[in-house]
Design a protein around this motif. Structure first.
Motif, PDB file in Angstrom:
ATOM      1  N   VAL A 223      -1.769   5.516   6.684  1.00 47.72           N
ATOM      2  CA  VAL A 223      -2.946   6.353   6.932  1.00 47.72           C
ATOM      3  C   VAL A 223      -2.527   7.747   7.377  1.00 47.72           C
ATOM      4  N   GLU A 224      -1.531   7.826   8.236  1.00 55.54           N
ATOM      5  CA  GLU A 224      -1.072   9.121   8.740  1.00 55.54           C
ATOM      6  C   GLU A 224      -0.505   9.973   7.602  1.00 55.54           C
ATOM      7  N   ARG A 225       0.254   9.348   6.730  1.00 52.02           N
ATOM      8  CA  ARG A 225       0.843  10.093   5.607  1.00 52.02           C
ATOM      9  C   ARG A 225      -0.255  10.587   4.667  1.00 52.02           C
ATOM     10  N   PHE A 226      -1.284   9.804   4.467  1.00 54.06           N
ATOM     11  CA  PHE A 226      -2.406  10.220   3.618  1.00 54.06           C
ATOM     12  C   PHE A 226      -3.068  11.462   4.222  1.00 54.06           C
ATOM     13  N   LYS A 227      -3.283  11.439   5.521  1.00 55.73           N
ATOM     14  CA  LYS A 227      -3.922  12.568   6.195  1.00 55.73           C
ATOM     15  C   LYS A 227      -3.079  13.836   6.107  1.00 55.73           C
ATOM     16  N   GLU A 228      -1.778  13.682   6.048  1.00 55.51           N
ATOM     17  CA  GLU A 228      -0.893  14.846   5.931  1.00 55.51           C
ATOM     18  C   GLU A 228      -0.995  15.501   4.556  1.00 55.51           C
ATOM     19  N   ASN A 229      -1.442  14.753   3.553  1.00 51.98           N
ATOM     20  CA  ASN A 229      -1.432  15.243   2.180  1.00 51.98           C
ATOM     21  C   ASN A 229      -2.789  15.714   1.667  1.00 51.98           C
ATOM     22  N   PHE A 230      -3.878  15.286   2.305  1.00 54.59           N
ATOM     23  CA  PHE A 230      -5.207  15.625   1.795  1.00 54.59           C
ATOM     24  C   PHE A 230      -6.118  16.076   2.929  1.00 54.59           C
ATOM     25  N   SER A 231      -7.158  16.806   2.554  1.00 53.85           N
ATOM     26  CA  SER A 231      -8.094  17.328   3.556  1.00 53.85           C
ATOM     27  C   SER A 231      -9.413  16.558   3.495  1.00 53.85           C
ATOM     28  N   ASP A 232     -10.276  16.838   4.460  1.00 51.85           N
ATOM     29  CA  ASP A 232     -11.593  16.189   4.554  1.00 51.85           C
ATOM     30  C   ASP A 232     -11.476  14.674   4.462  1.00 51.85           C
ATOM     31  N   VAL A 233     -10.466  14.109   5.115  1.00 57.57           N
ATOM     32  CA  VAL A 233     -10.212  12.674   4.992  1.00 57.57           C
ATOM     33  C   VAL A 233     -11.261  11.871   5.760  1.00 57.57           C
ATOM     34  N   THR A 234     -11.812  10.894   5.078  1.00 56.54           N
ATOM     35  CA  THR A 234     -12.683   9.920   5.726  1.00 56.54           C
ATOM     36  C   THR A 234     -12.100   8.529   5.476  1.00 56.54           C
ATOM     37  N   ILE A 235     -12.379   7.625   6.396  1.00 57.17           N
ATOM     38  CA  ILE A 235     -11.882   6.253   6.277  1.00 57.17           C
ATOM     39  C   ILE A 235     -13.063   5.301   6.439  1.00 57.17           C
ATOM     40  N   LYS A 236     -13.228   4.447   5.459  1.00 53.36           N
ATOM     41  CA  LYS A 236     -14.298   3.450   5.519  1.00 53.36           C
ATOM     42  C   LYS A 236     -13.660   2.069   5.492  1.00 53.36           C
ATOM     43  N   ARG A 237     -13.986   1.268   6.464  1.00 59.84           N
ATOM     44  CA  ARG A 237     -13.401  -0.075   6.547  1.00 59.84           C
ATOM     45  C   ARG A 237     -14.409  -1.109   6.056  1.00 59.84           C
ATOM     46  N   ILE A 238     -13.935  -2.012   5.227  1.00 59.60           N
ATOM     47  CA  ILE A 238     -14.773  -3.138   4.822  1.00 59.60           C
ATOM     48  C   ILE A 238     -14.086  -4.425   5.268  1.00 59.60           C
ATOM     49  N   THR A 239     -14.845  -5.258   5.941  1.00 60.68           N
ATOM     50  CA  THR A 239     -14.319  -6.518   6.461  1.00 60.68           C
ATOM     51  C   THR A 239     -15.325  -7.624   6.184  1.00 60.68           C
ATOM     52  N   GLN A 240     -14.860  -8.692   5.565  1.00 57.72           N
ATOM     53  CA  GLN A 240     -15.725  -9.846   5.340  1.00 57.72           C
ATOM     54  C   GLN A 240     -14.879 -11.088   5.124  1.00 57.72           C
ATOM     55  N   LYS A 241     -15.444 -12.230   5.521  1.00 56.83           N
ATOM     56  CA  LYS A 241     -14.823 -13.511   5.220  1.00 56.83           C
ATOM     57  C   LYS A 241     -15.545 -14.125   4.033  1.00 56.83           C
ATOM     58  N   VAL A 242     -14.775 -14.594   3.077  1.00 57.38           N
ATOM     59  CA  VAL A 242     -15.338 -15.130   1.841  1.00 57.38           C
ATOM     60  C   VAL A 242     -14.829 -16.551   1.660  1.00 57.38           C
ATOM     61  N   VAL A 243     -15.748 -17.478   1.433  1.00 64.38           N
ATOM     62  CA  VAL A 243     -15.347 -18.849   1.099  1.00 64.38           C
ATOM     63  C   VAL A 243     -14.655 -18.828  -0.259  1.00 64.38           C
ATOM     64  N   ILE A 244     -13.497 -19.464  -0.341  1.00 65.94           N
ATOM     65  CA  ILE A 244     -12.725 -19.426  -1.579  1.00 65.94           C
ATOM     66  C   ILE A 244     -12.590 -20.835  -2.159  1.00 65.94           C
ATOM     67  N   PRO A 245     -12.982 -21.026  -3.417  1.00 69.41           N
ATOM     68  CA  PRO A 245     -12.815 -22.340  -4.047  1.00 69.41           C
ATOM     69  C   PRO A 245     -11.346 -22.755  -4.062  1.00 69.41           C
ATOM     70  N   GLN A 246     -11.107 -24.036  -3.890  1.00 68.64           N
ATOM     71  CA  GLN A 246      -9.737 -24.519  -3.773  1.00 68.64           C
ATOM     72  C   GLN A 246      -8.884 -24.195  -4.997  1.00 68.64           C
ATOM     73  N   ASN A 247      -9.520 -24.164  -6.179  1.00 65.93           N
ATOM     74  CA  ASN A 247      -8.746 -23.899  -7.396  1.00 65.93           C
ATOM     75  C   ASN A 247      -8.257 -22.452  -7.484  1.00 65.93           C
ATOM     76  N   LEU A 248      -8.853 -21.558  -6.680  1.00 63.58           N
ATOM     77  CA  LEU A 248      -8.430 -20.161  -6.695  1.00 63.58           C
ATOM     78  C   LEU A 248      -7.313 -19.857  -5.694  1.00 63.58           C
ATOM     79  N   VAL A 249      -7.086 -20.762  -4.739  1.00 68.05           N
ATOM     80  CA  VAL A 249      -6.069 -20.508  -3.711  1.00 68.05           C
ATOM     81  C   VAL A 249      -4.675 -20.321  -4.312  1.00 68.05           C
ATOM     82  N   PRO A 250      -4.226 -21.193  -5.226  1.00 74.24           N
ATOM     83  CA  PRO A 250      -2.893 -20.964  -5.815  1.00 74.24           C
ATOM     84  C   PRO A 250      -2.796 -19.630  -6.554  1.00 74.24           C
TER      85      PRO A 250
END
Length: 286
Positions: A223-250
């Motif tokens: 994040v710090e390196r990104f801020k050094e290279n670009f201006s007007d930096v904004t950061i948006k965080r997305i966080t969620q827990k998603v149920v995952i079907p067992q066949n997709l885990v592998p």
């Protein structure tokens, strides 16, 4: 079928040929009636039957194989990253215009395809979507699965694009080349970089790295390196827990670096849900 995909790609690339630069000499390029991309110094690159172009100027090997990209495609199409795509589309639409967008490290193209589809569906705006990756297997899969987009095998260190060609660059969970990003962006262009946050896939990290320093993760340096290279930096965080079907885990394990060199047995049945925890960094070319 192969020929028609090749010709369709050639026609579409012809409409956008001003973005191309020869990765050998840097001159402008054109697309010929023979489905060849060439410059005035006669460096030529064929459009493959699947519709992509290999702009690599030297042999390379990639740790990413066909199986990994198939796993990645199924995971992305399952909707695990739906909130990410929705948020990225909202950001791009807020710029309020048709856009030419480059996805660097596009892999098999699923992220870019989702973004383009949603961008054009929800607004009266068009997107010229271009994907580049050094891994040929990923780009081959992208060109087979997603039409109406430009797919390139290439190295950003020898980039096949003209300067100031793109309104926005996407860099999703992939290494960045900020010097090249700045060259490729139009004036006032934007970079949208997606990086893991501390909780990203922590259920897998618990399995693979229990009681080790790899179980925790920080993106502060990135994040710090990104801020050094670009201006007007904004950061948006997305966080969620998603149920995952067992066949997709592998498949999820296979597409992440955690699973590439795993030799011990892992109890995959312990993974019932997965945490998507990402920072979306948005920066402007100053």
């Amino acid at each position: 079928m192969g020929l028609s995909r090749k010709i369709a790609s050639a026609h579409y690339m012809t409409e956008q040929q001003s973005i191309f630069a020869c990765p050998v000499c840097g001159e402008k390029m054109k697309i010929t009636d023979q489905c060849v991309v060439t410059c005035e110094n006669h460096h030529t690159f064929d459009i493959a039957k699947q519709g992509y172009v290999n702009f690599m100027t030297h042999p390379t090997t990639s740790m990413y194989g066909k199986d990994l990209f198939e796993a990645r495609k199924q995971i992305i199409e399952s909707g695990l990253y739906a909130q990410l795509h929705h948020t990225v589309v909202e950001l791009l639409q807020s710029f309020g215009r048709d856009m030419t967008v480059l996805d660097t490290g596009c892999g098999e193209g699923s992220h870019l395809a989702k973004v383009k589809q949603q961008f054009e569906k929800t607004m009266d705006q068009k997107m010229v979507a271009v994907g580049i990756d050094i891994a040929k297997e990923g780009v081959v899969a992208a060109s087979r699965n997603y039409e109406g987009m430009i797919w390139c095998v290439g190295d950003l260190a020898k980039c096949p694009f003209q300067k100031s060609s793109f309104d926005a660059i996407l860099n999703i969970l992939s290494p960045a080349n900020y010097t090249e990003f700045k060259r490729l962006l139009k004036p006032n262009g934007w970079v949208v970089k997606v990086v893991p946050q501390s909780g990203y896939l922590y259920q897998l990290r618990e399995l693979f790295f229990a009681d080790s320093d790899k179980e925790s993760y920080s993106n502060a340096h990135t994040v710090e390196r990104f801020k050094e290279n670009f201006s007007d930096v904004t950061i948006k965080r997305i966080t969620q827990k998603v149920v995952i079907p067992q066949n997709l885990v592998p498949m999820l394990m296979h597409m992440t670096p955690m699973g590439w060199h795993q030799t011990t047995d892992i109890d995959q049945t312990k993974v019932k849900e997965i945490t998507i925890d990402l920072d979306i960094l948005v920066g402007k070319l100053s």
